[in-house]
Enzyme design. Structure first.
Site, PDB file in Angstrom:
ATOM      1  N   TYR A 110      67.877  33.487  21.602  1.00 21.48           N
ATOM      2  CA  TYR A 110      67.793  34.957  21.588  1.00 21.48           C
ATOM      3  C   TYR A 110      67.133  35.438  20.282  1.00 21.48           C
ATOM      4  O   TYR A 110      66.498  36.486  20.243  1.00 21.48           O
ATOM      5  CB  TYR A 110      69.180  35.572  21.783  1.00 21.48           C
ATOM      6  CG  TYR A 110      69.118  36.978  22.348  1.00 21.48           C
ATOM      7  CD1 TYR A 110      68.478  37.231  23.566  1.00 21.48           C
ATOM      8  CD2 TYR A 110      69.668  38.052  21.664  1.00 21.48           C
ATOM      9  CE1 TYR A 110      68.409  38.512  24.076  1.00 21.48           C
ATOM     10  CE2 TYR A 110      69.601  39.340  22.183  1.00 21.48           C
ATOM     11  CZ  TYR A 110      68.974  39.557  23.380  1.00 21.48           C
ATOM     12  OH  TYR A 110      68.892  40.827  23.892  1.00 21.48           O
TER      13      TYR A 110
ATOM     14  N   LYS B  85      68.653  43.705  18.393  1.00 18.08           N
ATOM     15  CA  LYS B  85      69.807  44.366  19.018  1.00 18.08           C
ATOM     16  C   LYS B  85      70.836  44.788  17.966  1.00 18.08           C
ATOM     17  O   LYS B  85      71.515  45.808  18.137  1.00 18.08           O
ATOM     18  CB  LYS B  85      70.453  43.455  20.072  1.00 18.08           C
ATOM     19  CG  LYS B  85      69.576  43.214  21.307  1.00 18.08           C
ATOM     20  CD  LYS B  85      69.167  44.504  22.015  1.00 18.08           C
ATOM     21  CE  LYS B  85      68.541  44.242  23.376  1.00 18.08           C
ATOM     22  NZ  LYS B  85      67.876  45.442  23.934  1.00 18.08           N
TER      23      LYS B  85
HETATM   24  P1  NAP Z   1      62.877  44.846  32.297  1.00 20.41           P
HETATM   25  O1  NAP Z   1      62.973  45.224  33.714  1.00 20.41           O
HETATM   26  O2  NAP Z   1      61.766  43.921  31.895  1.00 20.41           O
HETATM   27  O3  NAP Z   1      62.871  46.148  31.410  1.00 20.41           O
HETATM   28  C1  NAP Z   1      62.335  46.208  30.086  1.00 20.41           C
HETATM   29  C2  NAP Z   1      61.459  47.407  30.048  1.00 20.41           C
HETATM   30  O4  NAP Z   1      60.950  47.643  28.721  1.00 20.41           O
HETATM   31  C3  NAP Z   1      60.231  47.248  30.960  1.00 20.41           C
HETATM   32  O5  NAP Z   1      60.123  48.388  31.780  1.00 20.41           O
HETATM   33  C4  NAP Z   1      59.104  47.150  29.959  1.00 20.41           C
HETATM   34  O6  NAP Z   1      57.851  47.522  30.454  1.00 20.41           O
HETATM   35  C5  NAP Z   1      59.624  48.115  28.914  1.00 20.41           C
HETATM   36  N1  NAP Z   1      58.791  48.124  27.710  1.00 20.41           N
HETATM   37  C6  NAP Z   1      58.415  47.078  26.937  1.00 20.41           C
HETATM   38  N2  NAP Z   1      57.586  47.521  25.969  1.00 20.41           N
HETATM   39  C7  NAP Z   1      57.459  48.881  26.146  1.00 20.41           C
HETATM   40  C8  NAP Z   1      56.747  49.901  25.476  1.00 20.41           C
HETATM   41  N3  NAP Z   1      55.972  49.650  24.401  1.00 20.41           N
HETATM   42  N4  NAP Z   1      56.839  51.176  25.930  1.00 20.41           N
HETATM   43  C9  NAP Z   1      57.591  51.459  27.011  1.00 20.41           C
HETATM   44  N5  NAP Z   1      58.279  50.538  27.694  1.00 20.41           N
HETATM   45  C10 NAP Z   1      58.216  49.258  27.263  1.00 20.41           C
HETATM   46  O7  NAP Z   1      64.216  44.068  31.822  1.00 20.41           O
HETATM   47  P2  NAP Z   1      65.737  44.583  31.701  1.00 20.41           P
HETATM   48  O8  NAP Z   1      66.529  43.336  31.609  1.00 20.41           O
HETATM   49  O9  NAP Z   1      66.033  45.608  32.706  1.00 20.41           O
HETATM   50  O10 NAP Z   1      65.749  45.227  30.234  1.00 20.41           O
HETATM   51  C11 NAP Z   1      66.172  46.544  29.969  1.00 20.41           C
HETATM   52  C12 NAP Z   1      67.021  46.573  28.712  1.00 20.41           C
HETATM   53  O11 NAP Z   1      68.247  45.884  28.974  1.00 20.41           O
HETATM   54  C13 NAP Z   1      66.401  45.875  27.516  1.00 20.41           C
HETATM   55  O12 NAP Z   1      66.705  46.599  26.341  1.00 20.41           O
HETATM   56  C14 NAP Z   1      67.129  44.547  27.493  1.00 20.41           C
HETATM   57  O13 NAP Z   1      67.141  43.941  26.216  1.00 20.41           O
HETATM   58  C15 NAP Z   1      68.502  45.008  27.913  1.00 20.41           C
HETATM   59  N6  NAP Z   1      69.418  43.955  28.346  1.00 20.41           N
HETATM   60  C16 NAP Z   1      69.039  43.105  29.339  1.00 20.41           C
HETATM   61  C17 NAP Z   1      69.908  42.098  29.727  1.00 20.41           C
HETATM   62  C18 NAP Z   1      69.507  41.098  30.786  1.00 20.41           C
HETATM   63  O14 NAP Z   1      70.099  40.018  30.838  1.00 20.41           O
HETATM   64  N7  NAP Z   1      68.556  41.398  31.640  1.00 20.41           N
HETATM   65  C19 NAP Z   1      71.186  41.990  29.130  1.00 20.41           C
HETATM   66  C20 NAP Z   1      71.533  42.904  28.146  1.00 20.41           C
HETATM   67  C21 NAP Z   1      70.643  43.875  27.757  1.00 20.41           C
HETATM   68  P3  NAP Z   1      56.788  46.306  30.709  1.00 20.41           P
HETATM   69  O15 NAP Z   1      57.331  45.493  31.837  1.00 20.41           O
HETATM   70  O16 NAP Z   1      55.534  46.999  30.995  1.00 20.41           O
HETATM   71  O17 NAP Z   1      56.713  45.517  29.429  1.00 20.41           O
END
Ligand code: NAP
Length: 251
Positions: free
Chosen positions: A151, A158
């Site tokens: 990570y 984070k």
């Molecule tokens: P996700 O669907 O890939 O979402 C991440 C989003 O961030 C995507 O829409 C991505 O767009 C966007 N992003 C990246 N760079 C950007 C920028 N410069 N401007 C605007 N948007 C941008 O994955 P997710 O897992 O749902 O992630 C959402 C949040 O949840 C994140 O903060 C992640 O760290 C957190 N989280 C996830 C998990 C897990 O296991 N999945 C667990 C805990 C927390 P692009 O696809 O175009 O890059």
């Protein structure tokens, strides 16, 4: 039956596809009667997000790359908002895979800019629109306070994000704006695929979490509903875990 978010307008940043946590949140917000505005990062995602927005009846869809001042300026013109969901993070794949001590300067700064500073800039653009108070929330992960294999640079981001939540909550509280983070258990999304051996993490959580299972995005979304609604009116500056209890476990 009255719905929990009747009369509320929510801006949701971070839908990339139907697996995105932001999309589960958008679906739950619509179920509870909110008006939902979605953003997409760039032209590459426009069509997908427009289709997903049409499926749930989003009222507006606009482009917002959180690293671009002109896109953030566009947010500031949205009109009254009650809820803002920041569900955005990014780190270079190489910086997630290599030993942490080898993290590149550029990669470190990029992860901080997109995953942490963007919460500050989004809050600055949208707080003036929360004229009747409101709720801001972001998504975080246990890697902020514990060392989790692979990570790396995102764990440090984070940690910064959770501290940012506390500073924003302290300042925006006088405007009746609450700021919180939801710490989700691992969920297979596009971002998660960037983490090496992610499926091993899912197996470990399933075996060790008190509930003996992984996290369903709909559970994360229901926590977002709670925070966005008046039920969450006394909660701010906090990190709320939706991870089947995994974070309480030691050996
Ligand atoms: P996700 O669907 O890939 O979402 C991440 C989003 O961030 C995507 O829409 C991505 O767009 C966007 N992003 C990246 N760079 C950007 C920028 N410069 N401007 C605007 N948007 C941008 O994955 P997710 O897992 O749902 O992630 C959402 C949040 O949840 C994140 O903060 C992640 O760290 C957190 N989280 C996830 C998990 C897990 O296991 N999945 C667990 C805990 C927390 P692009 O696809 O175009 O890059």
């Amino acid at each position: 039956m009255p719905q929990l978010l009747d009369g509320k307008t929510a801006l949701i940043l971070g839908v990339a596809n139907k697996w995105s946590l932001a999309y589960a949140i958008a679906q739950a917000f619509r179920r509870e009667g909110a008006t939902v505005i979605l953003t997409y990062q760039g032209e590459r995602l426009r069509q997908t997000v427009e289709e997903l927005g049409a499926e749930i009846g989003a009222s507006r869809i606009l482009e917002c790359d959180v690293t671009k001042a002109e896109d953030l300026a566009r947010l500031a013109e949205l009109g009254r908002l009650d809820v803002v969901v920041h569900s955005i993070a990014f780190a270079n794949r190489e910086d997630l895979a290599r030993p942490f001590v080898e993290t590149s300067r550029d990669g470190f700064l990029l992860a901080q800019e997109v995953s942490v500073y963007s919460l500050v800039s989004v809050a600055r653009a949208t707080a003036p629109l929360m004229t009747e108070g409101g709720a801001m929330m972001t998504l975080t992960y246990l890697g902020s306070t514990r060392v989790l294999t692979n990570y790396n640079v995102m764990g440090v981001a984070k940690a910064g994000l959770e501290a940012t939540v506390r500073y924003l909550a302290s300042e925006l509280g006088e405007k009746k704006i609450r700021v919180n983070a939801i710490s989700a258990g691992p969920v297979k999304t596009a971002s998660a695929r960037g983490i090496k051996d992610f499926s091993k993490i899912l197996e470990l959580v399933q075996a060790k979490a008190p509930l003996r299972r992984n996290t369903d995005p709909a559970e994360v979304a229901d926590m977002a509903v709670f925070l966005a609604s008046d039920l969450g009116r006394g909660v701010t500056g906090d990190v709320l875990f939706v991870d089947a209890g995994f974070h309480i476990m030691g050996l």
